[in-house]
Design an enzyme around this catalytic site. Structure first.
Site, PDB file in Angstrom:
ATOM      1  N   HIS A 158      -7.291  13.673  -3.640  1.00 46.33           N
ATOM      2  CA  HIS A 158      -8.377  13.041  -2.702  1.00 46.33           C
ATOM      3  C   HIS A 158      -9.696  13.107  -3.430  1.00 46.33           C
ATOM      4  CE1 HIS A 158      -9.668  10.644   0.255  1.00 46.33           C
ATOM      5  NE2 HIS A 158     -10.837  11.399   0.399  1.00 46.33           N
ATOM      6  N   TYR A 210     -13.649  10.505  -4.588  1.00 47.53           N
ATOM      7  CA  TYR A 210     -15.094  10.625  -4.509  1.00 47.53           C
ATOM      8  C   TYR A 210     -15.775  10.410  -6.106  1.00 47.53           C
ATOM      9  CZ  TYR A 210     -14.279  10.762   0.157  1.00 47.53           C
ATOM     10  OH  TYR A 210     -13.664  10.540   1.463  1.00 47.53           O
ATOM     11  N   ARG A 244       5.056   0.412  -0.715  1.00 47.78           N
ATOM     12  CA  ARG A 244       4.319   0.344  -1.949  1.00 47.78           C
ATOM     13  C   ARG A 244       5.192   0.759  -3.441  1.00 47.78           C
ATOM     14  NH1 ARG A 244       0.275   5.690  -2.283  1.00 47.78           N
ATOM     15  NH2 ARG A 244      -0.223   4.825  -4.157  1.00 47.78           N
ATOM     16  N   ARG A 245       4.416   0.463  -4.333  1.00 48.36           N
ATOM     17  CA  ARG A 245       5.053   0.795  -5.842  1.00 48.36           C
ATOM     18  C   ARG A 245       6.672   0.776  -5.846  1.00 48.36           C
ATOM     19  NH1 ARG A 245       3.599   7.227  -6.411  1.00 48.36           N
ATOM     20  NH2 ARG A 245       1.876   6.222  -7.623  1.00 48.36           N
ATOM     21  N   HIS A 272      -5.504  -0.993   1.010  1.00 43.17           N
ATOM     22  CA  HIS A 272      -6.704  -0.194   1.028  1.00 43.17           C
ATOM     23  C   HIS A 272      -7.491   0.082  -0.095  1.00 43.17           C
ATOM     24  CE1 HIS A 272      -9.230   3.432   1.662  1.00 43.17           C
ATOM     25  NE2 HIS A 272      -8.277   4.015   0.859  1.00 43.17           N
ATOM     26  N   PHE A 273      -6.637   0.731  -1.299  1.00 44.26           N
ATOM     27  CA  PHE A 273      -7.494   1.298  -2.376  1.00 44.26           C
ATOM     28  C   PHE A 273      -7.930   0.178  -3.437  1.00 44.26           C
ATOM     29  CE2 PHE A 273      -3.310   2.678  -3.853  1.00 44.26           C
ATOM     30  CZ  PHE A 273      -3.215   2.122  -5.019  1.00 44.26           C
ATOM     31  N   HIS A 274      -7.329  -1.045  -3.249  1.00 48.32           N
ATOM     32  CA  HIS A 274      -7.835  -2.141  -4.018  1.00 48.32           C
ATOM     33  C   HIS A 274      -9.189  -2.583  -3.675  1.00 48.32           C
ATOM     34  CE1 HIS A 274      -4.108  -2.076  -6.135  1.00 48.32           C
ATOM     35  NE2 HIS A 274      -4.457  -2.767  -6.934  1.00 48.32           N
TER      36      HIS A 274
END
Lengths: 562, 155
Positions: free
Chosen positions: A238, A242, A452-453, A389-391
């Site tokens: 995680h 950041y 996903r994946r 989300h993470f794209h």
């Protein structure tokens, strides 16, 4: 170390270059890492096409010379999540530290070492992945076995970032010795905080690779504990987001305001945001493991609270950055409640790319809160909602910002004018439209249960999920992003090899403060103190977890299933 | 430290937003009863198929509309990959793997859990409407990963 140091005269030097803070022997490893970053972006990005088109049943991994869908996916993840971000961060933050501290990095050996370890690590991991000995995706969960060379390569990439971290800390210390009693310059400070946070965050993956996966893949350990290994992975997994994000924040906070003609709201609020990120980023890993079977529920709740705490500095960022943009827009003659928005320099590709990245980050952050929301995560965990989300976060807030930064950084470093400005503008908008369509498709499909994946194009259950339209949006959006990436590389190559020589030297755009360092509490400059608090929070979040979890359940030998 | 009035207002708003989020989660857990999976014991993957209850995977009627489905997730199939229950049933899925990590998401429900070697995974779902409920493996488990799925048929 600096016995042979001499100021380097390179085209495009700013006034600072003449003061001799940029040394040739420190600049080439920085430029070299930038090249590695762009190579990672190019190769990793093009693989995205396989995944995008797979959603509508176009299975093309063989055409892209991959043995399986998952080999391409591994390249996509490893090159973009590790190589592109790590190399870009090393290069960009080192450069900002030199500019911020107005002195060379403390150690030339360390910055060159960072380049070499990054290069060798990339070659080792790339060899293992391309020969299909490491088709384990970027999460490399045990007990799926990868070649030892892959683990070694991944470890070297991390070591490269740690060498940079050490160099930044030493550079800050050298600056403090030269300026006793003064407040650390903000542009240097935020880079050091980023890397100090990351150094604390790497403990998990370092322990995982050194004490578990490497000896286990070499046969020295017969078995490992997959659940415990996941705890170690997500300890780093995680805060890594950041580490991806904070260099983009550095640009948003301190450079973009200058590019739009505004000022930063206040020195202290920027410092506060970065310190909160240092303190709260690491003790949050379990929110990736809310549905793991082996983890005590009480610890999941503890990490729910720490995760929500780390949202706070990002909300503060939204305010401070927006305030600086408004300041710029009004200085340029913007009137009324929203009139300043149109006055921002939307014709500047560097600014436009980063403004669009910020806009997308609002949605990326909001969907991230859904993932973090404990029981709400049941609905979305490991579905295509997550890549949706993470794209929008690392895939746009970070990647498109880095692209925007490179639109001034490459001219700055090469002394050549940015070519194809309207192409570059089109690139930013295309990426923006592409990611919104892509994320809309992935998020909606994920809510319907699409995993996903997974190679959806080959899945027998593809039509049972009823996400036909959503998968089309994903495919179209993803393809637009790949096209946008290709345009980006046309602009980069055109600039580097065919750009007109700049007649005026460029400077690094660093914004002024409305309220400067003098008004900042000295407490906000005490890195050691805040680091200690971060360590205490990590201990609170992880020591009870490990005590409750023990004894280890080392029951899994290595298994190769690809 | 200097904090402007706008800054202070925004920071308070941000903090309130997060508190509100936590309250929502607490209502979800304590009032609506939506929970995350909890530890359900450990098992050795190397001897999984001889360890009860995984030596006899399948559906068990616990009485009173309650069922337990014991499912082995292996590369690359669920065993069993289809169960049938009447409308109104509550089914507890008990899963484990003899090889690599797998996942289990049951579409249209809140049942979502990782299946990790060494750990027993357990989730519960209630079926109030007839129809077919698809479940799929949602963690990469090798080149046949996308072939792993199953169904609950509710009559």
């Amino acid at each position: 170390m600096s016995a042979t140091a001499r100021p380097q005269a390179f085209a495009g030097q700013g006034a600072i270059a003449r003061e001799g803070i940029f040394l040739a022997e420190q600049l080439w490893p920085i430029k070299g890492q930038l090249v590695l970053a762009l190579l990672g972006l190019a190769i990793g990005g093009i693989m995205g096409l396989i995944q995008a088109l797979d959603r509508i049943g176009i299975v093309m991994y063989k055409a892209m010379l991959m043995q399986t869908y998952y080999q391409g996916l591994t390249i996509h993840g490893v090159l973009l999540a590790f190589l592109f971000t790590f190399s870009f961060n090393n290069a960009f933050v080192s450069l900002m530290a030199i500019r911020g501290f107005e002195r060379p990095l403390a150690s030339t050996f360390l910055v060159q070492g960072a380049f070499w370890t990054m290069l060798v690590g990339t070659l080792l991991a790339a060899y293992a992945i391309l020969t299909n000995q490491a088709t384990v995706l970027f999460t490399f969960y045990a007990p799926m076995r990868a070649s030892s060379l892959f683990y070694l390569g991944a470890a070297l990439l991390v070591i490269s970032t740690l060498l940079t971290a050490l160099n930044l800390v030493l550079t800050r210390r050298a600056w403090q010795r030269e300026h006793p009693g003064e407040r650390t310059p903000l542009l240097g400070f935020v880079g050091v905080v980023t890397y100090v946070m990351w150094a604390l965050a790497t403990v998990g993956v370092v322990v995982l690779v050194v004490f578990f996966l490497l000896p286990w893949s070499l046969g020295w350990l017969k078995t490992t504990d997959p659940q415990f290994n996941r705890i170690l992975f997500w300890y780093t997994g995680h805060p890594i987001v950041y580490f991806w994000l904070m260099p983009a924040y550095i640009s948003w906070y301190l450079l973009v305001p200058r590019q739009v003609g505004g000022r930063v709201f206040s020195d202290s609020l920027v410092r506060l945001a970065f310190i909160l990120l240092l303190v709260f980023s690491v003790p949050t890993g379990l929110h990736h493991q809310y549905v793991d079977p082996g983890i005590p529920t009480v610890m999941k709740v503890v990490h729910l609270f720490t995760t929500f705490s780390v949202v706070f500095p990002s909300l503060v960022t939204a305010f401070t950055v927006m305030a600086a943009l408004e300041d710029g827009g009004r200085a340029r003659g913007g009137r009324g409640l929203l009139g300043w928005i149109w006055k921002l320099p939307w014709g500047d590709p560097s600014v436009t790319a980063q403004l669009l990245a910020m806009l997308v980050f609002i949605l990326g952050g909001a969907t991230g809160i859904v993932n973090a929301s404990y029981n709400l995560n049941n609905v979305v965990h490991n579905t295509s909602f997550v890549p949706g989300h993470f794209h929008m976060t690392v895939g746009t807030a970070v990647a498109l910002s880095f692209i925007g930064i490179s639109y001034w950084l490459i001219p700055y470093l090469t002394g050549r004018e940015l070519m194809g400005r309207s192409l570059a503008l089109a690139q930013a908008w295309l990426w923006f439209v592409g990611v919104l369509l892509f994320a809309r498709g992935q998020i909606a499909a994920g809510l319907l249960g699409e995993p996903r994946r997974s190679s959806i194009g080959e899945a027998p259950y593809r039509d049972l999920i009823h996400a036909g339209l959503d998968n089309w949006l994903t495919a179209i959006g993803g393809t637009l992003m790949v096209i946008s990436g290709l345009i980006y590389f046309i602009v980069v190559l055109w600039t580097v090899f065919g750009g007109r020589r700049l007649t005026q030297p460029l400077g690094i755009p660093v914004a002024e403060m409305r309220f400067g360092a003098r008004e900042t509490s000295p407490l906000l400059d005490r890195l050691g103190f805040w680091f200690l608090i971060a360590v205490v929070l990590v201990a609170i979040a992880y020591i009870p977890l490990i005590l409750l979890y023990l004894p280890l359940q080392s029951v899994s030998p290595p298994i190769k299933v690809y | 430290m200097r904090v402007e009035a706008y800054e202070r207002f925004f920071m308070i708003l941000a903090a309130l937003l997060l508190v509100l989020g936590i309250v929502g989660i607490a209502i979800g857990a304590l009032v609506a009863g939506v929970h995350v999976p909890s530890p359900a014991g450990r098992v050795d993957p190397r001897t999984l198929t001889t360890t009860p209850p995984f030596d006899q995977p399948g559906l068990r009627d616990l009485g009173g509309g309650k069922y337990e489905a014991v499912v082995i997730a292996r590369a690359w199939q669920f065993q069993p990959d289809q169960i049938e229950v009447p409308v109104g049933s509550t089914v507890t899925f008990t899963l484990a793997t003899p090889d690599v990590i797998h996942g289990f998401v049951l579409t249209g429900t809140n049942a979502n859990v990782m299946v990790i070697p060494g750990q027993i995974a357990q989730v519960t779902a209630r079926f109030d409407r007839p129809g077919e409920y698809l479940w799929v493996c949602h963690e990469y488990c090798g080149f046949g990963h996308h072939q792993m799925f199953g169904k609950v048929v509710v009559r």
